[in-house]
Design an enzyme around this catalytic site. Structure first.
Site, PDB file in Angstrom:
ATOM      1  N   CYS A  38     -45.967  73.225 -30.051  1.00 36.43           N
ATOM      2  CA  CYS A  38     -45.902  73.981 -30.676  1.00 36.43           C
ATOM      3  C   CYS A  38     -47.009  75.304 -29.895  1.00 36.43           C
ATOM      4  O   CYS A  38     -47.716  76.153 -28.872  1.00 36.43           O
ATOM      5  CB  CYS A  38     -46.494  74.431 -31.843  1.00 36.43           C
ATOM      6  SG  CYS A  38     -44.653  73.213 -32.632  1.00 36.43           S
ATOM      7  N   LYS A  92     -44.899  82.838 -37.558  1.00 39.04           N
ATOM      8  CA  LYS A  92     -45.314  81.802 -37.114  1.00 39.04           C
ATOM      9  C   LYS A  92     -46.651  82.019 -36.553  1.00 39.04           C
ATOM     10  O   LYS A  92     -46.435  83.259 -35.289  1.00 39.04           O
ATOM     11  CB  LYS A  92     -45.046  80.453 -36.802  1.00 39.04           C
ATOM     12  CG  LYS A  92     -45.910  79.263 -36.171  1.00 39.04           C
ATOM     13  CD  LYS A  92     -45.134  78.701 -35.714  1.00 39.04           C
ATOM     14  CE  LYS A  92     -46.012  76.926 -35.422  1.00 39.04           C
ATOM     15  NZ  LYS A  92     -45.105  75.996 -35.857  1.00 39.04           N
ATOM     16  N   HIS A  94     -50.247  79.474 -35.382  1.00 41.65           N
ATOM     17  CA  HIS A  94     -50.470  78.710 -34.999  1.00 41.65           C
ATOM     18  C   HIS A  94     -51.160  78.698 -33.158  1.00 41.65           C
ATOM     19  O   HIS A  94     -50.977  77.609 -32.694  1.00 41.65           O
ATOM     20  CB  HIS A  94     -49.211  77.461 -34.727  1.00 41.65           C
ATOM     21  CG  HIS A  94     -49.350  76.204 -34.504  1.00 41.65           C
ATOM     22  ND1 HIS A  94     -49.017  75.086 -34.217  1.00 41.65           N
ATOM     23  CD2 HIS A  94     -50.670  75.722 -34.952  1.00 41.65           C
ATOM     24  CE1 HIS A  94     -49.091  74.001 -33.909  1.00 41.65           C
ATOM     25  NE2 HIS A  94     -50.792  74.721 -35.140  1.00 41.65           N
ATOM     26  N   HIS A 187     -38.429  73.892 -37.695  1.00 40.12           N
ATOM     27  CA  HIS A 187     -39.133  73.334 -37.533  1.00 40.12           C
ATOM     28  C   HIS A 187     -39.251  72.190 -39.545  1.00 40.12           C
ATOM     29  O   HIS A 187     -39.161  72.992 -40.780  1.00 40.12           O
ATOM     30  CB  HIS A 187     -40.586  73.776 -37.325  1.00 40.12           C
ATOM     31  CG  HIS A 187     -41.843  73.003 -37.551  1.00 40.12           C
ATOM     32  ND1 HIS A 187     -42.193  72.215 -38.473  1.00 40.12           N
ATOM     33  CD2 HIS A 187     -42.576  73.120 -36.451  1.00 40.12           C
ATOM     34  CE1 HIS A 187     -43.612  71.415 -37.750  1.00 40.12           C
ATOM     35  NE2 HIS A 187     -43.568  71.861 -35.820  1.00 40.12           N
ATOM     36  N   ASP A 250     -39.250  76.961 -28.634  1.00 39.79           N
ATOM     37  CA  ASP A 250     -40.553  76.600 -27.951  1.00 39.79           C
ATOM     38  C   ASP A 250     -40.487  75.637 -27.730  1.00 39.79           C
ATOM     39  O   ASP A 250     -41.584  75.536 -26.538  1.00 39.79           O
ATOM     40  CB  ASP A 250     -41.320  77.481 -28.784  1.00 39.79           C
ATOM     41  CG  ASP A 250     -42.079  76.651 -30.481  1.00 39.79           C
ATOM     42  OD1 ASP A 250     -41.237  75.627 -31.039  1.00 39.79           O
ATOM     43  OD2 ASP A 250     -43.047  75.886 -30.946  1.00 39.79           O
ATOM     44  N   ASN A 251     -40.169  74.415 -27.942  1.00 38.77           N
ATOM     45  CA  ASN A 251     -39.965  72.580 -27.175  1.00 38.77           C
ATOM     46  C   ASN A 251     -38.717  72.564 -27.585  1.00 38.77           C
ATOM     47  O   ASN A 251     -37.549  73.444 -28.708  1.00 38.77           O
ATOM     48  CB  ASN A 251     -41.180  72.069 -27.654  1.00 38.77           C
ATOM     49  CG  ASN A 251     -41.579  72.287 -29.088  1.00 38.77           C
ATOM     50  OD1 ASN A 251     -42.772  72.996 -29.983  1.00 38.77           O
ATOM     51  ND2 ASN A 251     -40.849  71.618 -30.429  1.00 38.77           N
ATOM     52  N   LYS A 272     -39.605  66.401 -27.996  1.00 37.93           N
ATOM     53  CA  LYS A 272     -40.790  67.303 -28.403  1.00 37.93           C
ATOM     54  C   LYS A 272     -41.658  65.969 -27.970  1.00 37.93           C
ATOM     55  O   LYS A 272     -42.200  65.449 -28.295  1.00 37.93           O
ATOM     56  CB  LYS A 272     -40.500  68.166 -29.598  1.00 37.93           C
ATOM     57  CG  LYS A 272     -42.184  68.538 -30.188  1.00 37.93           C
ATOM     58  CD  LYS A 272     -41.649  69.028 -32.059  1.00 37.93           C
ATOM     59  CE  LYS A 272     -43.671  70.050 -32.041  1.00 37.93           C
ATOM     60  NZ  LYS A 272     -42.663  70.305 -33.348  1.00 37.93           N
TER      61      LYS A 272
END
Length: 531
Positions: A38, A92, A94, A187, A250-251, A272
């Site tokens: 992330c 988010k 992060h 998530h 994002d991944n 991930k």
């Protein structure tokens, strides 16, 4: 989100009709790459730089750690704000919050509605870090102030509601809009109840036997509906005709292990937080009326760090060379003809000298040396479901065409979205693995793959004499990149970050005074209720 968790790749366990509509009416980003975690991924998106150049290459920023993305890094929202855009983050962040200057509205966003940390509960908006014995803490804000309104609203809907409001109100501001909607879904939430979805959504997926996979399908379905709502709101406010819309993960999905959500990266190996394609090759699509080749696959390798210079070009923003970006401008390729010549592309996936992992793609070649988690996630971890299929899959194309996203986008079509057209795109987006020939244990040896022939990393060419120069060149490039890397910014967790010292809230703990009494914090406590 897993690579295979969008139905435009061919999976039929559950459907994503709005995301698929965006991809079919626009362009599937067939080889979109992102860092495998992330914080590094979000940092690369907003900075246009490899994580080694922002100090985020080792691991994510956990809520209890006092550090951030390097403050001397100019971020995308700063660039767009200076160009006259209204810059907004919904969801988010992060990228650090131990000090106010680490947070979104101090890093270029005019407005933030969402959470600062890694994850939250989908209803209570609280988070408990899995490391050590930290308390439950509330983490949701409107700009710098805690936001308690709309309690118990499912957070995917909550964030979508706010994004719709911003879009509807934007024309009155007489400014162009930069909106980053960064969903929590899919998530996991807190360890006690990691997968959460509304009951009405869960009832749509009774055909899925695995209860966790069923919840995951419902979470992705609600995310898909969010995409449809956003596209529809842009259309109803007559802003769609002058927009660029990007959807991406994002991944890679965490199929098993920590934060696992059952995400599927099939047929790619890894997940991930691994250097393999399943960790770094992600689902993505782009749509804009400015794209000449709408309705065609975009096969040029593209990195999330490319979005900054690419979108700046699309918006007519000139970037200073002093930014020293690793991302490159691919707007001419994205917006140009379907057969636009590929730009030779280097993408650094990993360079972590703490865990001794390096992974570099250069053209068709990929180099891996070292891996994570002692190699336990270095295989294909999931397989495509062939039995528990979504009943809607029998009329898949109708479902896509009837989606809110497709209804809004179809009026811009260059060619009608027919069954035949969808079948062509599905075949084009299929990843075809070859036969396993020579495996590689990255803990013990170097790995070299020709991704043009071996997209699933099944044939290690490191011992092939004809490829010795290629191996040497990639190894040398990793050494060069290492020489210019910043030290990882990670700092040890601190006990005074605990929400029990800050009115049961994850707050800027480096600056805030500790409470006189340590509180007991649970799901219904301060700051939004309880004691």
């Amino acid at each position: 989100m897993g690579f295979d968790d969008v139905s435009f790749r061919g999976a039929r366990e559950f459907l994503t009709p709005n995301i698929d509509a965006l991809a079919y009416h626009g362009r599937i980003l067939d080889r979109l790459y992102a860092p495998p975690m992330c914080t590094p991924s979000r940092g690369a998106l907003l900075s246009g730089k490899y994580p080694i150049h922002t100090g985020t290459q080792h691991f994510v920023i956990s809520n209890e750690e006092p550090w951030s993305l390097a403050l001397n890094t100019t971020l995308m929202p700063e660039i767009f704000r200076d160009a006259g855009y209204s810059t907004n983050l919904v969801g988010k962040w992060h990228l650090g919050f131990a000090r106010p200057e680490y947070t979104p509205t101090h890093r270029g966003f005019d407005y933030h509605y969402g959470y600062w940390g890694a994850f939250i509960d989908y209803y209570s908006r609280r988070a408990q870090m899995p490391m050590a014995n930290y308390s439950m803490g509330f983490d949701f804000r409107r700009n710098m102030e805690t936001e308690c309104a709309d309690r118990d609203v499912y957070v995917t809907d909550l964030l979508t509601n706010e994004a719709e409001r911003l879009i509807r109100e934007q024309p009155a501001k007489q400014k162009p809009l930069f909106l980053m909607l960064s969903h929590l879904a899919p998530h996991t939430a807190n360890p006690k109840e990691p997968l959460q979805a509304p009951e009405d959504e869960l009832r749509k997926f009774t055909h899925i036997k695995d209860p966790n996979r069923r919840k995951y399908a419902a979470m992705v379905s609600r995310l898909d509906q969010s995409v449809g709502r956003i596209i529809s709101t842009l259309a109803s406010t007559e802003q769609l005709e002058n927009s660029v819309v990007i959807f991406y993960s994002d991944n890679g999905g965490p199929s098993v292990g920590m934060f696992s959500n059952t995400g599927s990266n099939w047929p790619l190996k890894g997940q991930k937080n691994t250097p393999w394609e399943g960790g770094v090759r992600v689902a993505g699509a782009i749509w804009s009326p400015l794209l000449e080749a709408r309705g065609y696959l975009f096969t040029q390798p593209i990195y999330v760090g490319d979005f900054l210079p690419t979108l700046a070009h699309a918006a007519g923003i000139e970037l200073s060379e002093s930014l020293k970006l690793d991302g490159i401008d691919l707007w001419p390729q994205l917006s140009g003809p379907k057969d636009a010549v590929h730009v030779p592309r280097e993408i650094l996936h990993n360079l972590d000298d703490v865990w001794h992992v390096s992974s570099l793609m250069l053209g068709q070649w990929k180099y891996v040396n070292g891996t994570t988690s002692s190699g336990q996630y270095d295989n294909v971890l999931t397989y495509r479901e062939l039995d528990d299929l979504d009943p809607r899959q029998r009329r898949y194309v109708v479902e896509v065409r009837n989606s809110p996203a497709s209804k809004a986008l179809s009026r811009f079509d260059l060619q009608r979205l027919t069954q035949s057209r969808v079948n062509i795109l599905l075949r084009s987006a299929t990843v075809r693995c070859g036969d396993m020939q020579r495996g590689c244990n990255a803990l013990l040896e170097e790995c070299l793959y020709d991704l043009s022939e071996d997209p699933c990393e099944q044939n290690n060419l490191a011992y092939s004499e004809p490829h010795s120069e290629v191996l040497s060149a990639l190894r040398q490039r990793v050494h060069q990149l290492r020489a210019g890397a910043l030290a990882p910014g990670n700092r040890p967790r601190v006990s005074y970050s605990d929400p029990s010292f800050h009115k049961c809230t994850w707050d800027s703990f480096e600056m805030k005074k500790l409470g006189k009494v340590r509180l007991e914090c649970e799901y219904q406590d301060l700051p939004c209720g309880g004691r």
